[in-house]
Design an enzyme around this catalytic site. Structure first.
Site, mmCIF file in Angstrom:
data_model
loop_
_atom_site.group_PDB
_atom_site.id
_atom_site.type_symbol
_atom_site.label_atom_id
_atom_site.label_comp_id
_atom_site.label_asym_id
_atom_site.label_seq_id
_atom_site.Cartn_x
_atom_site.Cartn_y
_atom_site.Cartn_z
ATOM 1 N N LYS A 63 20.689 98.938 4.185
ATOM 2 C CA LYS A 63 21.359 99.172 5.463
ATOM 3 C C LYS A 63 20.284 99.354 6.536
ATOM 4 C CE LYS A 63 24.882 102.374 7.364
ATOM 5 N NZ LYS A 63 25.730 103.526 7.010
ATOM 6 N N SER A 72 31.152 106.202 4.557
ATOM 7 C CA SER A 72 30.585 104.895 4.905
ATOM 8 C C SER A 72 30.091 104.041 3.754
ATOM 9 C CB SER A 72 29.453 105.077 5.902
ATOM 10 O OG SER A 72 29.998 105.291 7.166
ATOM 11 N N SER A 90 30.606 102.796 7.838
ATOM 12 C CA SER A 90 29.685 102.076 8.692
ATOM 13 C C SER A 90 28.769 101.108 7.945
ATOM 14 C CB SER A 90 28.814 103.077 9.452
ATOM 15 O OG SER A 90 28.038 103.847 8.538
#
Ligand code: GLN
Length: 488
Positions: free
Chosen positions: A79, A178, A154
């Site tokens: 990420k 997330s 997210s």
């Protein structure tokens, strides 16, 4: 089940038996990226040349019998909020435009020490604030199951990348869901370990008392391997847990007879939960019972206050953490300001997106004199009650099962104008972060051709039971082998 490229274990075995090289795996990942990413927008920066060079080195190590670990040579994505030396990190924010990290995050160090090959960075909601990966300066990521829909957030880019088969593993971070929620939306397995199990060193902070790194894979077996690689004590993170890391793969005994699965009444009665989601989750629980587990009713009476408490605590911490982005130290700086104050103001105003600004304002407000007791302190009291709810529940059961999300992947744009409805989609995930406990989401079927996730929550540091339960589920079902059609 595995045709050679459908899991990390399959890739590991193919490398070990010599049926493919790391160089070939990396080329495969790059090809898959090139075929799919124009429509997904899941990967932001691919380290194609660097990864190819590292793969060659891995192949040399293999030939010399000097492997660093069983996943030496296997591609993985990060990420875009975990730093890697010499590489950009943007957190999907304009304010980090041009930032290149001078150091490695702890997870990068650990992956590299194991010989894994970092392929690049994945799209996310700006500073990990969101549930859809639409709050990104790079544009929204698209769900591989239906390109018109969100991949959750997210860590949506990581979930979509694994779902689309670009890599078989990707790291994400989970502050309020997330990892688990995008795993659910994209039909992959996602685990958020116990708070403190994986070092946050080099993870850009959102809400430090809630943030935790974990991973996306297709299977619990793969998750056990990745978690093994990244977990462990790190003195640079003062909240890192000193306990030794157990052998997660050895915990996958295939036996859950006698396991008590707690079903919180509140989570099955939550208004707004799609009945088909409920049905798939209940069918998943029935499968665990068929494997010898026993379902018991438990209570989590404060669940309904979780989202409110979470959004007060998370925004309060974010307002403090994001103070460092001032135009002076990192990334974007406004030009032409007449003095320092104007430079700060304009850099922040130009650099942060609308959702980040909303949260900085909310967080600053709840911490301010006169409001602190009514909001922040109250939220911390609720946090204690939620933790106590879990303690009482875990006196009666070993894992807790709930839907991961009240609904399947929603349409892009559907909730962007209504932040509260977006926040409410976190109703089943935020409590685990507030209590610090681990959770996993596993695919448990589809509703209207979109994946549904079954969430399992565990006791502090009991990732072993979570992974064992998820693995048994995956031995008995093949939802985790369903792949999205429709992307080239
Ligand atoms: N959706 C939640 C939020 O927006 C959770 C985000 C996360 O876990 N990083 O804060």
């Amino acid at each position: 089940m595995d045709d050679g490229a459908t899991s990390l274990v399959a890739q590991r075995d193919a490398l070990a038996s010599g049926t493919c090289s790391s160089a070939e795996l990396i080329d495969g990942a790059i090809d898959r990226h090139d075929q799919t990413n124009a429509s997904l927008n899941a990967v932001l920066g691919l380290r194609a040349d660097a990864a190819r060079a590292e793969a060659k080195e891995s192949d040399v190590r293999r030939a010399a019998g000097e492997l660093r670990s069983s996943i030496d040579g296997i591609p993985i994505l990060l990420k875009d909020n975990m730093v890697q030396r010499g590489e950009p990190t943007t957190c999907s924010s304009r304010i980090l435009e041009g930032y290149v990290s001078p150091y490695d995050s702890c997870v990068v160090e650990k992956l590299q020490a194991a010989g894994a090959i970092i392929m690049g960075r994945t799209n996310m909601d700006e500073f990990a604030m969101g549930s859809s990966t639409e709050n990104s300066v790079h544009g929204a990521a698209h769900n591989p199951w239906d390109l018109e829909r969100a991949c959750g957030g997210s860590s949506g880019g990581s979930a979509a990348s694994v779902a689309a088969g670009i890599t078989q593993a990707a790291l994400g971070s989970d502050t309020g869901g997330s990892i688990r929620q995008p795993a659910s939306f994209c039909g992959v397995t996602g685990i958020k370990p116990t708070y403190g199990r994986v070092s946050r060193w080099g993870l850009v902070a959102y809400a430090s008392s809630l943030d935790q790194i974990g991973c996306f894979t297709h299977t619990a077996q793969d998750a056990a391997i990745v978690l093994q690689t990244i977990a462990g004590h790190d003195e640079r993170d003062s909240t890192s847990i000193p306990d030794a890391v157990p052998d997660y793969s050895a915990a996958l005994t295939g036996d859950i007879r006698g396991l008590k699965v707690g079903l919180p009444k509140e989570c099955f009665e939550t208004e707004g939960t799609d009945p088909e989601v409920q049905e798939r989750v209940r069918a998943g629980i029935a499968e665990l019972e068929a494997a010898g587990a026993e379902a018991v009713e438990v209570n989590l009476p404060h669940t309904k206050y979780g989202v409110a408490a979470y959004y007060l605590i998370a925004t309060a911490e974010a307002s403090s953490n994001l103070a460092r982005f001032d135009g002076a130290r990192y990334g974007h700086r406004a030009s032409g300001a007449k003095d320092l104050k104007e430079m700060y103001e304009r850099s922040r105003s130009e650099g942060f997106g609308a959702e980040v600004k909303r949260r900085i304002m909310l967080g600053t407000y709840v911490l301010s004199a006169g409001y602190f007791d009514a909001y922040y302190k109250k939220a911390q009291q609720v946090r204690t009650l939620l933790r106590q709810d879990f303690e009482s529940a875990f006196a009666k059961c070993d894992v807790i099962a709930t839907p991961t999300s009240p609904e399947v992947a929603f349409k892009l744009g559907e909730k962007t104008e209504d932040p509260i409805s977006m926040y409410l989609s976190d109703v089943f995930t935020v409590s685990a972060n507030l209590a610090g406990i681990p959770g996993v989401s596993v695919p448990c079927g589809t509703s209207a051709n979109l994946p549904v996730g079954l969430q399992l929550l565990g006791r502090v540091l009991d990732e072993e039971t979570l992974l064992r339960t998820a693995d048994v589920f995956q031995q008995r079902t093949d939802h985790h082998t369903d792949r999205p059609g429709g992307i080239a």
